[in-house]
Design a protein around this motif. Structure first.
Motif, PDB file in Angstrom:
ATOM      1  N   ASP A 191     -12.589  43.357  24.240  1.00  0.00           N
ATOM      2  CA  ASP A 191     -13.699  43.716  23.879  1.00  0.00           C
ATOM      3  C   ASP A 191     -14.467  44.781  24.816  1.00  0.00           C
ATOM      4  O   ASP A 191     -15.816  45.360  24.726  1.00  0.00           O
ATOM      5  N   MET A 192     -13.846  44.919  26.170  1.00  0.00           N
ATOM      6  CA  MET A 192     -14.250  46.089  26.867  1.00  0.00           C
ATOM      7  C   MET A 192     -14.013  47.284  26.210  1.00  0.00           C
ATOM      8  O   MET A 192     -14.517  48.466  26.456  1.00  0.00           O
ATOM      9  N   PHE A 193     -12.960  47.565  25.289  1.00  0.00           N
ATOM     10  CA  PHE A 193     -12.737  48.726  24.744  1.00  0.00           C
ATOM     11  C   PHE A 193     -13.824  48.894  23.362  1.00  0.00           C
ATOM     12  O   PHE A 193     -14.125  49.948  22.902  1.00  0.00           O
ATOM     13  N   ASP A 194     -14.023  47.636  22.964  1.00  0.00           N
ATOM     14  CA  ASP A 194     -14.792  47.608  21.695  1.00  0.00           C
ATOM     15  C   ASP A 194     -15.785  46.255  21.517  1.00  0.00           C
ATOM     16  O   ASP A 194     -15.118  45.201  21.167  1.00  0.00           O
ATOM     17  N   PRO A 195     -16.904  46.523  21.951  1.00  0.00           N
ATOM     18  CA  PRO A 195     -17.680  44.969  21.876  1.00  0.00           C
ATOM     19  C   PRO A 195     -17.578  44.360  20.687  1.00  0.00           C
ATOM     20  O   PRO A 195     -17.905  43.109  20.544  1.00  0.00           O
ATOM     21  N   ALA A 196     -17.494  44.869  19.535  1.00  0.00           N
ATOM     22  CA  ALA A 196     -17.586  44.189  18.384  1.00  0.00           C
ATOM     23  C   ALA A 196     -16.349  43.282  18.009  1.00  0.00           C
ATOM     24  O   ALA A 196     -16.233  42.679  17.018  1.00  0.00           O
ATOM     25  N   LEU A 197     -15.029  43.549  19.017  1.00  0.00           N
ATOM     26  CA  LEU A 197     -14.115  42.625  18.844  1.00  0.00           C
ATOM     27  C   LEU A 197     -14.104  41.507  19.704  1.00  0.00           C
ATOM     28  O   LEU A 197     -13.253  40.902  19.893  1.00  0.00           O
ATOM     29  N   ALA A 198     -15.271  41.198  20.157  1.00  0.00           N
ATOM     30  CA  ALA A 198     -15.239  39.879  21.271  1.00  0.00           C
ATOM     31  C   ALA A 198     -14.726  38.689  19.986  1.00  0.00           C
ATOM     32  O   ALA A 198     -15.370  38.577  19.045  1.00  0.00           O
ATOM     33  N   GLY A 199     -14.246  37.781  20.872  1.00  0.00           N
ATOM     34  CA  GLY A 199     -13.730  36.625  20.202  1.00  0.00           C
ATOM     35  C   GLY A 199     -12.721  36.764  19.171  1.00  0.00           C
ATOM     36  O   GLY A 199     -12.347  36.003  18.158  1.00  0.00           O
ATOM     37  N   TYR A 200     -11.794  37.770  19.391  1.00  0.00           N
ATOM     38  CA  TYR A 200     -10.751  38.073  18.342  1.00  0.00           C
ATOM     39  C   TYR A 200      -9.735  36.993  18.464  1.00  0.00           C
ATOM     40  O   TYR A 200      -9.522  36.459  19.661  1.00  0.00           O
ATOM     41  N   TRP A 201      -9.212  36.756  17.359  1.00  0.00           N
ATOM     42  CA  TRP A 201      -8.094  35.691  17.201  1.00  0.00           C
ATOM     43  C   TRP A 201      -8.897  34.534  16.980  1.00  0.00           C
ATOM     44  O   TRP A 201      -8.269  33.346  16.864  1.00  0.00           O
ATOM     45  N   GLY A 202     -10.427  34.673  16.776  1.00  0.00           N
ATOM     46  CA  GLY A 202     -11.249  33.204  16.548  1.00  0.00           C
ATOM     47  C   GLY A 202     -11.490  32.557  17.688  1.00  0.00           C
ATOM     48  O   GLY A 202     -12.120  31.404  17.593  1.00  0.00           O
ATOM     49  N   THR A 203     -11.488  32.830  18.834  1.00  0.00           N
ATOM     50  CA  THR A 203     -11.938  32.177  20.098  1.00  0.00           C
ATOM     51  C   THR A 203     -11.985  33.004  21.077  1.00  0.00           C
ATOM     52  O   THR A 203     -11.264  34.120  21.313  1.00  0.00           O
ATOM     53  N   ASP A 204     -12.934  32.677  21.967  1.00  0.00           N
ATOM     54  CA  ASP A 204     -13.312  33.389  23.333  1.00  0.00           C
ATOM     55  C   ASP A 204     -12.447  33.082  24.291  1.00  0.00           C
ATOM     56  O   ASP A 204     -12.588  33.545  25.490  1.00  0.00           O
ATOM     57  N   ASP A 205     -11.652  31.917  24.234  1.00  0.00           N
ATOM     58  CA  ASP A 205     -10.504  31.646  25.087  1.00  0.00           C
ATOM     59  C   ASP A 205      -9.247  32.328  25.102  1.00  0.00           C
ATOM     60  O   ASP A 205      -8.793  32.360  24.031  1.00  0.00           O
ATOM     61  N   LEU A 206      -9.109  33.312  25.908  1.00  0.00           N
ATOM     62  CA  LEU A 206      -7.961  34.142  25.818  1.00  0.00           C
ATOM     63  C   LEU A 206      -6.516  33.504  25.647  1.00  0.00           C
ATOM     64  O   LEU A 206      -5.791  34.303  25.214  1.00  0.00           O
ATOM     65  N   THR A 207      -6.626  32.512  26.538  1.00  0.00           N
ATOM     66  CA  THR A 207      -5.090  31.787  26.420  1.00  0.00           C
ATOM     67  C   THR A 207      -4.925  31.240  24.969  1.00  0.00           C
ATOM     68  O   THR A 207      -3.897  31.461  24.333  1.00  0.00           O
ATOM     69  N   ALA A 208      -5.925  30.577  24.486  1.00  0.00           N
ATOM     70  CA  ALA A 208      -5.859  30.075  23.029  1.00  0.00           C
ATOM     71  C   ALA A 208      -5.910  31.404  21.904  1.00  0.00           C
ATOM     72  O   ALA A 208      -4.904  31.180  21.040  1.00  0.00           O
TER      73      ALA A 208
END
Length: 388
Positions: A191-208
């Motif tokens: 999301d640092m490149f595109d804020p609209a992609l925050a939480g991609y893959w369905g979670t804010d947990d980057l490991t998950a």
């Protein structure tokens, strides 16, 4: 003497003399031992009578000339990606035209070409189902494959908006990957490149999130060439690289740590799909040639001075890094102006450009010093900085 007056943060002027030695630009016939894709920028037409808020117009001759330049240095092209202002001035119809034209322009080239495939012809706010996202992806899949192009399956703003669970992501990717003709590169853009992609893959947990992406690749491994990870976190990339399914490649999108990631370690290495390679093409080409020849120290020595430059270009807000990339092209004579699609030449402050000029000099990336100085003086004049 190649010197000029540069403004300081206080507004005073100080004399700066170029000290860097320009890197030679040599055509490389020998193959690299890493796949190296440069996400390439587009050159806007400054004379077009077009509304900048609608994107503007492309100077096709200069845009394609730059791709020929990159290919001549042995670098492959990641076409119609965010570096080309995809979704930030470049719409889908122009992107498809760019994909077709680049393929024709480089038909006699041996470098790899992959092409951005997304859902950006949709208004994310209008999307009301996963089916609509799948249909949008497949529309672009079909168009690019019909043109003979390989695919980079870009992250989707529409999917990020409509998806509610990791399973929603898995469902969409499963259905889209079932329709591709050749293995594709997935694209995980932070999301640092595109804020609209925050939480991609369905979670804010980057490991998950990583584990969701890994499961998608395991399920469709035959249709996945690799994944580009752009999180600006080298350890997360290394950890994910070690967990990839057999035969699936890691493409680094880490513009802060690319030398270490490309060189690799005892457990593997990353290939490259980088926006910074557009700006540092001579250094990237020379370093990759040294790495292929087994000269790791030379590889490191060539790329080390480019890291401060890259970290500056991609500093927050990171999504405006394209302005720095185009500024380098302007300084180096690849285009005669600083006009960008959607007016993005205005997305960085003057001190950013001044520091970029100095860092490019230190990295040996001002290929014609006298031209670079003349261009910088012309640029500063727009801000009222005289050279009396």
């Amino acid at each position: 003497m190649n010197s000029l007056e540069l403004p300081t943060s206080s507004g005073a002027l100080e004399r700066y003399t170029l000290a860097g030695t320009p890197l030679p630009e040599v055509d490389h016939a020998a193959p690299f031992n890493r796949i190296a894709l440069s996400a390439a920028h587009v050159v806007a037409d400054p004379f077009a009578n077009a509304d900048p808020s609608g994107g503007g117009c492309i100077d096709w001759d200069k845009t394609l000339e730059y791709r020929r330049y990159l290919a001549g240095l042995g670098l492959g092209i990641a076409e119609a990606m965010d570096t080309a202002q995809r979704g930030m001035g470049l719409d889908w119809q122009e992107a498809l035209q760019l994909i077709r034209r680049t393929r024709a322009e480089l038909a006699d080239s041996r470098v790899p070409i992959f092409n951005g495939c997304g859902t950006d012809h949709l208004d994310p706010a209008s999307v009301d189902s996963l089916d609509a996202v799948v249909s949008a992806y497949l529309q672009q899949v079909d168009a690019i494959q019909t043109a003979g192009g390989r695919l980079i399956l870009m992250a989707s703003r529409a999917l990020a908006r409509i998806a509610r669970t990791p399973d929603d992501y898995a469902t969409v990717y499963r259905r889209v990957l079932a329709q591709v003709e050749q293995p594709v590169i997935l694209h995980w853009l932070g999301d640092m490149f595109d804020p609209a992609l925050a939480g991609y893959w369905g979670t804010d947990d980057l490991t998950a999130a990583r584990d969701v992406a890994l499961e998608v690749m395991r399920e469709s491994a035959a249709n996945v060439d690799g994944i580009k990870v752009s999180l600006l976190d080298k350890q997360r990339e290394i950890d994910m690289r070690r967990l990839l399914p057999d035969g699936v490649k890691m493409y680094t999108g880490d513009d802060f740590n690319y030398p270490e990631l490309i060189a690799g370690d005892e457990a593997g290495y990353s290939h490259a799909l980088l926006g910074i390679f557009d700006g540092i093409a001579p250094a990237a080409s020379a370093a990759l040639a040294e790495l292929a020849a087994g000269r790791r120290e030379r590889f490191d020595a060539i790329l080390a001075p480019t890291l401060p430059l890259s970290r500056h270009i991609f500093r927050a807000p990171t999504r405006f890094y394209k302005t720095g990339i185009v500024f380098l092209a302007f300084l180096n004579g690849h285009q005669s102006h600083m006009t960008m699609l959607a007016g993005h030449q205005a997305m960085r402050p003057l001190p950013y450009f001044v520091d970029l000029f100095k860092l490019a000099d230190a990295a040996g990336l001002l290929r014609q010093p006298e031209l670079a100085v003349a261009r910088m003086k012309r640029f500063l004049a727009v801000y009222g900085v005289s050279q009396d």
